[in-house]
Write an enzyme that holds these catalytic residues in place. Structure first.
Site, PDB file in Angstrom:
ATOM      1  CB  THR A 171      -0.857  -0.034   1.277  1.00 57.59           C
ATOM      2  OG1 THR A 171      -1.760  -1.107   1.163  1.00 57.59           O
ATOM      3  CG2 THR A 171      -1.622   1.253   1.508  1.00 57.59           C
ATOM      4  N   GLY A 201     -10.157  -3.615   2.762  1.00 55.22           N
ATOM      5  CA  GLY A 201      -9.285  -3.497   3.933  1.00 55.22           C
ATOM      6  C   GLY A 201      -9.417  -2.149   4.616  1.00 55.22           C
ATOM      7  CG  ASP A 202      -5.927  -0.779   6.643  1.00 53.95           C
ATOM      8  OD1 ASP A 202      -5.760  -1.562   5.676  1.00 53.95           O
ATOM      9  OD2 ASP A 202      -4.999  -0.109   7.133  1.00 53.95           O
ATOM     10  N   GLY A 223      -0.552  -2.516   6.205  1.00 55.06           N
ATOM     11  CA  GLY A 223      -0.397  -3.765   6.952  1.00 55.06           C
ATOM     12  C   GLY A 223      -1.636  -4.621   6.824  1.00 55.06           C
ATOM     13  N   GLY A 225      -4.961  -5.255   6.988  1.00 50.81           N
ATOM     14  CA  GLY A 225      -6.057  -4.300   7.098  1.00 50.81           C
ATOM     15  C   GLY A 225      -7.098  -4.647   8.143  1.00 50.81           C
TER      16      GLY A 225
HETATM   17  N1  ASP Z   1      -3.622  -2.408   4.443  1.00 52.18           N
HETATM   18  C1  ASP Z   1      -3.853  -2.954   3.138  1.00 52.18           C
HETATM   19  C2  ASP Z   1      -5.108  -3.786   3.161  1.00 52.18           C
HETATM   20  O1  ASP Z   1      -5.346  -4.482   4.112  1.00 52.18           O
HETATM   21  C3  ASP Z   1      -2.735  -3.781   2.646  1.00 52.18           C
HETATM   22  C4  ASP Z   1      -1.389  -3.112   2.649  1.00 52.18           C
HETATM   23  O2  ASP Z   1      -1.094  -2.271   3.497  1.00 52.18           O
HETATM   24  O3  ASP Z   1      -0.577  -3.409   1.780  1.00 52.18           O
HETATM   25  O4  ASP Z   1      -5.838  -3.748   2.203  1.00 52.18           O
END
Ligand code: ASP
Length: 305
Positions: A171, A201-202, A223, A225
């Site tokens: 991300t 995700g987050d 991270g 999410g």
């Molecule tokens: N946080 C992102 C998600 O869960 C993934 C990432 O940070 O690469 O979609």
């Protein structure tokens, strides 16, 4: 230390290759990509531009870079397509915009900003976002534009049960403070490699992956999410700064410890309203960068840099 006139922090995800596997060429390519994003954002901030424009520009550059998990080069769903999520927040008025499950908008962060500024809503998901963006004149591309050989291989590996950290979290995000003292945050992602279609995700969730408030700080997360959502990570960091008077670093650590206790790993970039910064992770590394009006310019990959 007096706070610099402007500051920009970026990240390119908390999943990095093990040092032994990173070739000097790849290392240099990642660092060049981070520097390019810092350059795009700082060009705006150094001319008196807004933190909002700067975070959008920095994230846009990382979305266009096929090495990061956002825009072109995003990870793929189990069905082999890119489903993109993004969000942006203006710390001066706590307006926010988010989009999820985007399949054809070249730069999802532009669609998120459009939602924030033009719709009176905060979040849209699914094909309506692609349609809305097209009507607004935001660049549309065919779904294949996002797919790279590397992500196809990563999907195949995941299907065979071999999930590498570099394939998981890539991300991208940015936080900035401009010369007026306004904070902004932006995050964009393809989500998690081999995610089931429809999973969000987050990153597009305001308060989880992204938050900005001039009264506390600006945050962008990366991270696992699901755990960042359950910890309301971005907002919790800001609450710790605002209500407990913590510095960015302490608030980031306390919140990442919470995420870890739930079972999640990842990292955050945090810019406090007093100019204090944190680029923190509980992983082996996080692609990241920092620059400010005093001439600081740093990029890093591993936790010990
Ligand atoms: N946080 C992102 C998600 O869960 C993934 C990432 O940070 O690469 O979609």
């Amino acid at each position: 230390m007096p706070k610099p006139e402007w500051t920009l922090l970026i990240h390119g995800g908390a999943g990095v290759m093990r040092r032994a596997e990173m070739t000097p060429e790849m290392d240099a390519t990642y660092r060049a990509g981070l520097n390019e994003a810092l350059e795009a954002g700082s060009r705006i901030l150094s001319c008196g531009g807004s933190s909002l424009d700067a975070v959008e520009a920095a994230v846009g550059v990382l979305e266009d870079n096929p090495n990061f998990n956002a825009g072109k080069g995003a990870v793929l769903t189990l069905e082999g397509v890119a489903e993109l999520d993004a969000s942006i927040m203006d710390g001066s008025n706590r307006k926010a915009g988010a989009v999820a499950q985007v399949r054809t908008v070249k730069n999802p962060i532009r669609a998120a900003r459009h939602v924030m500024e033009q719709t009176g809503r905060v979040m849209f998901a699914g094909p309506d976002v692609d349609e809305m963006a097209a009507k607004a004149g935001i660049e549309i591309v065919p779904p294949e534009y996002f797919i790279t050989p590397r992500r196809l291989q990563a999907l195949e590996r995941a299907m065979a049960g071999d999930l590498q950290p570099i394939d998981c979290y890539g991300t991208v995000g940015a936080v900035a403070m401009d010369a007026k003292g306004n904070l902004a945050a932006a995050t964009s992602t393809g989500g998690m490699n081999a995610k089931p279609p429809g999973r969000i995700g987050d990153s597009p969730i305001i308060g989880a992956g992204t938050y900005a408030d001039n009264a506390s700080c600006a945050v962008s997360a990366t991270g696992d999410g699901e755990y960042f959502i359950r910890a309301s990570a971005a907002r919790t960091i800001c609450a710790r700064v605002e209500m407990q008077g913590m510095a960015a670093e302490a608030a980031a650590k306390a919140t990442l410890d919470e995420v870890k206790a739930l079972g999640g790993t990842g990292g955050v970039i945090v810019l406090g309203h007093k100019g204090d910064v944190a680029l923190s992770m509980n992983t082996e590394g996080m692609f990241r960068g920092r620059t400010d009006a005093t001439g600081v310019r740093q990029v890093g990959i591993y936790v010990d840099e």
